[in-house]
Design a protein around this motif. Sequence first.
Motif, short mmCIF file in Angstrom:
data_model
loop_
_atom_site.label_atom_id
_atom_site.label_comp_id
_atom_site.label_asym_id
_atom_site.label_seq_id
_atom_site.Cartn_x
_atom_site.Cartn_y
_atom_site.Cartn_z
N ASP A 1 0.81 -1.31 -0.15
CA ASP A 1 -0.09 0.00 -0.07
C ASP A 1 0.73 1.30 -0.11
OD1 ASP A 1 -2.11 -1.73 0.07
OD2 ASP A 1 -2.52 -1.47 2.22
N ARG A 2 2.04 1.15 0.66
CA ARG A 2 2.87 2.18 0.73
C ARG A 2 3.48 2.64 -0.73
NH1 ARG A 2 8.18 2.64 1.44
NH2 ARG A 2 8.34 0.31 2.03
N LEU A 3 4.05 1.35 -1.31
CA LEU A 3 4.53 1.67 -2.52
C LEU A 3 3.49 2.02 -3.44
CD1 LEU A 3 6.62 -1.60 -2.47
CD2 LEU A 3 7.74 0.70 -2.47
N LEU A 4 2.36 1.64 -3.38
CA LEU A 4 1.15 2.07 -4.33
C LEU A 4 0.92 3.47 -3.99
CD1 LEU A 4 -1.04 1.13 -6.39
CD2 LEU A 4 -2.59 0.52 -4.62
N GLN A 5 0.69 4.19 -3.03
CA GLN A 5 0.70 5.68 -2.84
C GLN A 5 1.94 6.42 -3.50
OE1 GLN A 5 0.70 6.34 1.32
NE2 GLN A 5 -1.52 5.31 1.57
N ILE A 6 3.22 5.74 -3.49
CA ILE A 6 4.41 6.47 -4.23
C ILE A 6 4.03 6.47 -5.69
CG2 ILE A 6 6.91 6.37 -4.51
CD1 ILE A 6 7.00 5.06 -1.76
N VAL A 7 3.80 5.45 -6.16
CA VAL A 7 3.69 5.29 -7.50
C VAL A 7 2.58 6.18 -7.97
CG1 VAL A 7 2.86 3.67 -9.43
CG2 VAL A 7 4.44 2.76 -7.64
N ASN A 8 1.39 6.21 -7.29
CA ASN A 8 0.27 7.26 -7.74
C ASN A 8 0.43 8.76 -7.53
OD1 ASN A 8 -1.23 5.05 -8.51
ND2 ASN A 8 -2.35 4.63 -6.34
N GLY A 9 1.80 9.04 -6.66
CA GLY A 9 2.06 10.36 -6.41
C GLY A 9 2.63 10.89 -7.70
N LYS A 10 3.46 11.90 -7.39
CA LYS A 10 4.04 12.62 -8.77
C LYS A 10 5.09 11.74 -9.52
CE LYS A 10 3.52 17.35 -6.58
NZ LYS A 10 4.24 18.41 -6.13
N PRO A 11 5.01 11.69 -10.77
CA PRO A 11 5.91 10.82 -11.38
C PRO A 11 7.36 11.36 -11.31
CG PRO A 11 4.78 12.38 -12.88
CD PRO A 11 4.13 12.33 -11.65
N GLY A 12 8.22 10.34 -11.33
CA GLY A 12 9.84 10.76 -10.98
C GLY A 12 10.49 9.41 -11.00
N GLN A 13 11.77 9.46 -10.77
CA GLN A 13 12.93 8.34 -10.49
C GLN A 13 12.25 7.58 -9.32
OE1 GLN A 13 16.85 9.41 -10.23
NE2 GLN A 13 17.48 7.26 -10.10
N GLU A 14 11.91 8.22 -8.05
CA GLU A 14 11.38 7.44 -7.00
C GLU A 14 10.18 6.71 -7.43
OE1 GLU A 14 10.08 8.39 -2.42
OE2 GLU A 14 10.73 9.73 -3.78
N ALA A 15 9.15 7.32 -8.17
CA ALA A 15 8.15 6.20 -8.62
C ALA A 15 8.36 5.26 -9.37
CB ALA A 15 7.02 7.63 -9.17
N SER A 16 9.28 5.34 -10.26
CA SER A 16 9.76 4.27 -11.28
C SER A 16 10.26 3.27 -10.33
CB SER A 16 10.67 4.84 -12.21
OG SER A 16 10.24 5.84 -13.15
N LEU A 17 11.19 3.31 -9.57
CA LEU A 17 11.62 2.53 -8.54
C LEU A 17 10.52 1.71 -7.98
CD1 LEU A 17 14.19 1.00 -7.54
CD2 LEU A 17 14.46 2.87 -5.95
N ALA A 18 9.78 2.65 -7.20
CA ALA A 18 8.63 2.24 -6.41
C ALA A 18 7.51 1.24 -7.43
CB ALA A 18 7.88 3.17 -5.89
N ALA A 19 7.44 1.48 -8.40
CA ALA A 19 6.79 0.80 -9.37
C ALA A 19 7.45 -0.61 -9.65
CB ALA A 19 6.56 1.26 -10.86
N VAL A 20 8.70 -0.72 -9.59
CA VAL A 20 9.36 -2.07 -9.93
C VAL A 20 9.11 -2.88 -8.51
CG1 VAL A 20 11.79 -3.07 -10.24
CG2 VAL A 20 11.05 -1.16 -11.43
#
Length: 271
Positions: free
Chosen positions: A173-192
């Motif tokens: 759930d925490r990673l899902l919130q990051i992915v659904n946030g603003k796009p960026g390198q952190e979001a890409s890593l969180a998606a993986v």
Amino acid sequence: MEQDEIYIADLWRVFAREWRWFAIVLVVVLACTFAFIHATKRQWEATAWFQIAQVGQVPSGQDPHAESLQRVLERLQTADFQNQVLKNQGFALDSPEARLYRKSVKLDPSPYGQMIKLNVRGASADLAGRLATATVNELHALHQQIESAPLHMARATLVELQEQLDVATADRDRLLQIVNGKPGQEASLAAVLLASKTQEVRSLRQSTSDLTARLSPTYTFDTSLVFPVYVPEGPSFPNVTLGWGIGIVFGLFLGALAAMARNAFRRASTR
């Protein structure tokens, strides 16, 4: 054909002449049958079907049952086990009830499952049913001790799996919130990481569901009666109908034999 008719006629004349001997022997046999049926102590037989305890979750290759079918059969026929049942019911080991119980215990395993048919006799219908129930209860107590360790381990494993599932679900759930946030390198890593964590959650959920099902009453249960103990209204011994039937047949046979023997003796004396 004529010889048969003559033979039957001769035989009839023998019985007509010696009917007193026939009647005396028949009456004596029937009197003995009456005395046996009414003097013999009544015995009632109880029938109980029970299942062997099992734990649905055990190491691979091991029997899930508390004891194997053959081991249970051997245990129920040991003197120590039977004596313990009698002691718990308040009977002396040398009492008539104890001797009848030991002599009457019969076991018949079901070929289609881990069930056993138990037959026990007692001096009354209530006593027979009580001893059958006590036998299953004694086995139930023993199997509870045997299965306590694997059952405790299985339940501890289920608790551990549930805790791991809760942690993995929170991380997902925490990673899902990051992915659904603003796009960026952190979001890409969180998606993986999210894809891996989702797979982990799915695997833990499946393991938890499987173990929960294995610990349900369908796969995990105690040694217990499958059906209520059955005790017929009439005694199993002596069988009154069968006893009178045998007595009548035996009496007719001996009466006929006595009549023919008396006739042969009479003819020998006449000669």
